[in-house]
Design an enzyme around this catalytic site. Structure first.
Site, PDB file in Angstrom:
ATOM      1  N   HIS A  63       0.962  -1.403   0.442  1.00 40.73           N
ATOM      2  CA  HIS A  63      -0.099  -0.397  -0.373  1.00 40.73           C
ATOM      3  C   HIS A  63       1.141   1.308   0.484  1.00 40.73           C
ATOM      4  O   HIS A  63       1.349   1.548   0.927  1.00 40.73           O
ATOM      5  CB  HIS A  63      -0.657   0.105   1.472  1.00 40.73           C
ATOM      6  CG  HIS A  63      -2.084   1.410   1.543  1.00 40.73           C
ATOM      7  ND1 HIS A  63      -3.155   0.742   1.802  1.00 40.73           N
ATOM      8  CD2 HIS A  63      -2.048   2.167   0.654  1.00 40.73           C
ATOM      9  CE1 HIS A  63      -3.282   1.970   1.983  1.00 40.73           C
ATOM     10  NE2 HIS A  63      -3.403   2.872   0.848  1.00 40.73           N
ATOM     11  N   HIS A  65       1.780   4.783  -2.485  1.00 36.21           N
ATOM     12  CA  HIS A  65       1.216   5.654  -2.959  1.00 36.21           C
ATOM     13  C   HIS A  65       2.585   6.548  -3.389  1.00 36.21           C
ATOM     14  O   HIS A  65       3.288   7.910  -3.071  1.00 36.21           O
ATOM     15  CB  HIS A  65      -0.019   6.797  -2.127  1.00 36.21           C
ATOM     16  CG  HIS A  65      -0.721   6.502  -1.920  1.00 36.21           C
ATOM     17  ND1 HIS A  65      -1.898   6.623  -2.210  1.00 36.21           N
ATOM     18  CD2 HIS A  65      -1.535   6.427  -0.772  1.00 36.21           C
ATOM     19  CE1 HIS A  65      -3.473   6.041  -1.688  1.00 36.21           C
ATOM     20  NE2 HIS A  65      -2.721   5.671   0.020  1.00 36.21           N
ATOM     21  N   PHE A  66       3.115   6.535  -5.506  1.00 32.37           N
ATOM     22  CA  PHE A  66       4.077   6.909  -5.401  1.00 32.37           C
ATOM     23  C   PHE A  66       3.622   7.956  -6.636  1.00 32.37           C
ATOM     24  O   PHE A  66       4.861   8.455  -6.981  1.00 32.37           O
ATOM     25  CB  PHE A  66       4.977   5.844  -5.945  1.00 32.37           C
ATOM     26  CG  PHE A  66       5.898   4.623  -5.138  1.00 32.37           C
ATOM     27  CD1 PHE A  66       5.781   4.735  -3.720  1.00 32.37           C
ATOM     28  CD2 PHE A  66       6.582   4.164  -5.487  1.00 32.37           C
ATOM     29  CE1 PHE A  66       6.518   4.456  -2.888  1.00 32.37           C
ATOM     30  CE2 PHE A  66       7.520   2.962  -4.437  1.00 32.37           C
ATOM     31  CZ  PHE A  66       7.635   2.986  -3.227  1.00 32.37           C
ATOM     32  N   ARG A  67       3.019   8.624  -6.462  1.00 32.51           N
ATOM     33  CA  ARG A  67       2.186   9.676  -7.356  1.00 32.51           C
ATOM     34  C   ARG A  67       2.308  10.013  -8.912  1.00 32.51           C
ATOM     35  O   ARG A  67       2.831  11.230  -9.135  1.00 32.51           O
ATOM     36  CB  ARG A  67       3.040  11.084  -6.446  1.00 32.51           C
ATOM     37  CG  ARG A  67       2.862  11.222  -4.878  1.00 32.51           C
ATOM     38  CD  ARG A  67       1.359  11.668  -5.046  1.00 32.51           C
ATOM     39  NE  ARG A  67       1.201  11.652  -2.860  1.00 32.51           N
ATOM     40  CZ  ARG A  67       0.089  11.481  -1.889  1.00 32.51           C
ATOM     41  NH1 ARG A  67      -0.991  10.515  -3.137  1.00 32.51           N
ATOM     42  NH2 ARG A  67      -0.187  11.504  -1.254  1.00 32.51           N
ATOM     43  N   ASN A  97      -4.267   6.672  -7.086  1.00 32.37           N
ATOM     44  CA  ASN A  97      -5.045   7.931  -6.533  1.00 32.37           C
ATOM     45  C   ASN A  97      -3.981   9.092  -7.445  1.00 32.37           C
ATOM     46  O   ASN A  97      -3.849  10.474  -6.594  1.00 32.37           O
ATOM     47  CB  ASN A  97      -5.114   8.649  -5.730  1.00 32.37           C
ATOM     48  CG  ASN A  97      -4.881   8.162  -4.339  1.00 32.37           C
ATOM     49  OD1 ASN A  97      -3.253   7.273  -4.715  1.00 32.37           O
ATOM     50  ND2 ASN A  97      -4.698   8.595  -3.460  1.00 32.37           N
ATOM     51  N   HIS A 238      -5.384  -0.381   6.303  1.00 31.60           N
ATOM     52  CA  HIS A 238      -5.117   0.702   7.210  1.00 31.60           C
ATOM     53  C   HIS A 238      -6.671   0.292   8.249  1.00 31.60           C
ATOM     54  O   HIS A 238      -6.990   1.663   8.633  1.00 31.60           O
ATOM     55  CB  HIS A 238      -4.766   2.222   6.872  1.00 31.60           C
ATOM     56  CG  HIS A 238      -5.200   2.170   5.305  1.00 31.60           C
ATOM     57  ND1 HIS A 238      -6.712   3.024   5.739  1.00 31.60           N
ATOM     58  CD2 HIS A 238      -4.942   3.122   4.063  1.00 31.60           C
ATOM     59  CE1 HIS A 238      -7.336   3.210   4.550  1.00 31.60           C
ATOM     60  NE2 HIS A 238      -6.018   3.279   3.766  1.00 31.60           N
ATOM     61  N   ASP A 312       0.665   2.733   3.715  1.00 29.51           N
ATOM     62  CA  ASP A 312       0.028   3.577   2.852  1.00 29.51           C
ATOM     63  C   ASP A 312       0.832   5.373   2.834  1.00 29.51           C
ATOM     64  O   ASP A 312       0.712   5.734   3.465  1.00 29.51           O
ATOM     65  CB  ASP A 312      -1.483   4.403   4.265  1.00 29.51           C
ATOM     66  CG  ASP A 312      -2.043   4.973   4.052  1.00 29.51           C
ATOM     67  OD1 ASP A 312      -2.504   5.524   1.807  1.00 29.51           O
ATOM     68  OD2 ASP A 312      -3.366   5.877   4.385  1.00 29.51           O
ATOM     69  N   HIS A 316       3.521  13.987   0.684  1.00 26.03           N
ATOM     70  CA  HIS A 316       2.841  15.160   0.785  1.00 26.03           C
ATOM     71  C   HIS A 316       4.190  16.203   0.645  1.00 26.03           C
ATOM     72  O   HIS A 316       5.042  16.043   1.166  1.00 26.03           O
ATOM     73  CB  HIS A 316       1.748  15.591   0.917  1.00 26.03           C
ATOM     74  CG  HIS A 316       0.694  14.675   0.451  1.00 26.03           C
ATOM     75  ND1 HIS A 316      -0.334  15.445   0.442  1.00 26.03           N
ATOM     76  CD2 HIS A 316       0.014  13.831   1.611  1.00 26.03           C
ATOM     77  CE1 HIS A 316      -0.738  14.667  -0.487  1.00 26.03           C
ATOM     78  NE2 HIS A 316      -1.191  13.993   1.175  1.00 26.03           N
TER      79      HIS A 316
HETATM   80  O1  DOR Z   1      -4.472   9.819   4.436  1.00 28.91           O
HETATM   81  C1  DOR Z   1      -4.096   9.465   2.954  1.00 28.91           C
HETATM   82  N1  DOR Z   1      -3.121  10.190   2.048  1.00 28.91           N
HETATM   83  N2  DOR Z   1      -5.091   8.523   2.676  1.00 28.91           N
HETATM   84  C2  DOR Z   1      -5.339   7.568   2.053  1.00 28.91           C
HETATM   85  O2  DOR Z   1      -6.404   7.071   2.377  1.00 28.91           O
HETATM   86  C3  DOR Z   1      -4.747   8.513   0.336  1.00 28.91           C
HETATM   87  C4  DOR Z   1      -3.600   9.089   0.916  1.00 28.91           C
HETATM   88  C5  DOR Z   1      -3.149   9.777   0.161  1.00 28.91           C
HETATM   89  O3  DOR Z   1      -3.224   9.465  -1.331  1.00 28.91           O
HETATM   90  O4  DOR Z   1      -2.851  11.104  -0.005  1.00 28.91           O
HETATM   91 ZN    ZN Z   2      -3.908   4.767   0.726  1.00 28.35          ZN
END
Ligand code: DOR
Ligand code: ZN
Length: 432
Positions: A63, A65-67, A97, A238, A312, A316
């Site tokens: 899990h 998120h490498f963006r 996402n 999570h 997760d 950012h």
């Molecule tokens: O805190 C979070 N950030 N929860 C998520 O489900 C998505 C993630 C994100 O992509 O920033």
């Molecule tokens: Zn996530």
């Protein structure tokens, strides 16, 4: 290319740790043995004296998120996979996402090609569910697509799927495994409307009141009902509450389990008391909960109610985390420090089991996640430190350049990782 790692403490996750050695042959593990290595050294073999450090199967983080694509000002596959490998994570599964969202096979294919060209760790990608892409989800080849991701609660990326019928349709007749972000958006909206008039918006801890326990429990129960009804394989991402952990039976392994659960290091580490110190750095979805919930998560992992640990990892920029509770974005980078932190908290065998063995079994990952002859040589050497090391933002490899772990004193350090015995990253393959 061969590597001989000797003088190691072999922590397989499957049996008690033992002093021994491991020999690779190209991308694979050739042999594993106890005690001193007495055989011949293959010609050109690199010999690594582990000096007693622990050798674990590389962690598989299911899990992240490498963006990429679209949000590469925060992170890229290059930067985040380097952070992963530095932290002993040799394989990852990335979430949909990004921009555009990974909700078509063409978008998924694009990500696979990007990773093939630039990833330092083995990679897999989920497809995101929308109310309009059912045909795409049905068409996918789930020996290559890791799973279908459903956001039952809103989070970064506007991928909410909370209409009852659309949700039902995704669960019904679904060939892939469904992974849910389980927070009930209706409850979040109601609570937000009720609390908003009197809320101190500058207080980031309000985030945990706006996304309460009940929202998590309701969504997890709903997903479990749907999975039970349709026979869908369900993985709940999570998990954050004691109440949800009680919805799962204890099991040693997720193999053959229809419904499985995940916990993230940040929810094992922090609780609402920590907002005072860390503020928006620990603002994430689902939100951190009470100290009692955190304790229940730790216990549930020890008992095997929760099957795997996944980060997760959600980078950012710090600038995006500024502002009040409605404006500071949610999510934090965790992939680089998850393994050392887990080793600080749990026994090495449990850590290897829940961060490597079990993720491989849960997603049916082909020949990874175990220290076994004939499996891929995804390995990590971890040293137990005599003196604790205090983590700082300056050592972060993630593009965002900060970590919520800054100031935390760890007792473990990743010495070195091998991805496929040092031969480079590959796409993950999944067994049905
Ligand atoms: O805190 C979070 N950030 N929860 C998520 O489900 C998505 C993630 C994100 O992509 O920033
Ligand atoms: Zn996530």
């Amino acid at each position: 290319m061969n590597v001989l790692i000797h003088n190691a403490l072999i922590v397989s996750g499957e049996e008690a740790p033992f002093a021994g050695w491991l020999l690779t042959d190209g991308a694979l593990i050739a042999r594993i043995g106890r005690g001193e290595y007495v055989g011949e050294r293959p010609r050109g073999c690199e010999v690594v004296d582990a000096c007693g450090a622990m050798l674990l199967p590389g962690a598989i983080d299911c899990h992240v998120h490498f963006r990429e694509p679209g949000l590469t000002h925060k992170a890229t596959i290059v930067s985040e996979s380097a952070a992963a490998v530095a932290g002993g994570v040799t394989s990852y599964i990335d979430m949909p996402n990004c921009v555009p969202t990974t909700t078509t096979l063409a978008a998924w294919e694009d990500k696979m090609q990007r990773a093939e060209a630039s990833s330092a760790a083995n990679y897999g990608f989920m497809l995101g569910a929308t109310s309009g892409n059912l045909a795409e989800l049905q068409r996918a080849d789930y020996s290559q697509v890791a799973a279908v991701k459903v956001f039952m609660g809103s989070s970064t990326g506007n991928m909410l799927l909370d209409e009852r019928e659309a949700l039902r349709a995704v669960f019904a007749d679904q060939p892939g495994r469904v992974v849910v972000h389980a927070e009930d958006q209706r409850i979040i909206n109601e609570v937000t409307a009720r609390l908003r008039p009197t809320l101190d918006v500058a207080d980031i801890s309000a985030h945990s009141r706006l996304r309460p326990v009940e929202a998590c429990v309701a969504a997890t129960e709903r997903a479990m009902e749907l999975a039970a009804h349709y026979g869908t394989r369900l993985h709940v991402a999570h998990i954050t509450t004691a109440a949800e952990t009680r919805l799962f039976d204890a099991a040693d392994s997720p193999a053959g389990r229809q419904i499985t659960g995940e916990v993230s290091p940040h929810h094992l580490l922090w609780c609402t008391d920590d907002y005072a110190r860390l503020g928006a750095r620990i603002k994430m979805n689902p939100a951190v909960k009470s100290a009692a919930d955190r304790e229940a998560l730790r216990e549930a992992l020890r008992q095997g109610r929760l099957d795997i640990v996944a980060t997760d990892h959600a980078p950012h920029l710090l600038g995006e985390k500024e502002g009040d509770v409605f404006h500071a974005v949610s999510g934090a980078p965790m992939v680089q420090f998850s393994l050392p932190t887990m080793l600080d908290m749990f026994e090495p065998t449990l850590t290897a089991h829940r961060m490597a063995n079990c993720p491989a079994e849960l997603f049916g990952i082909d020949r990874r996640g175990f220290l076994r002859e004939g499996y891929y040589a995804d390995l990590v050497l971890v040293e137990r430190l005599a003196e604790p090391h205090t983590i700082t933002d300056s050592e972060v490899l993630s593009l965002c350049g900060w970590t919520p772990m800054a100031g935390y004193a760890t007792r473990h350090r990743v010495v070195r990782s091998w991805v496929n015995g040092g031969t480079g990253a590959m796409a993950l393959r999944f067994r049905g």
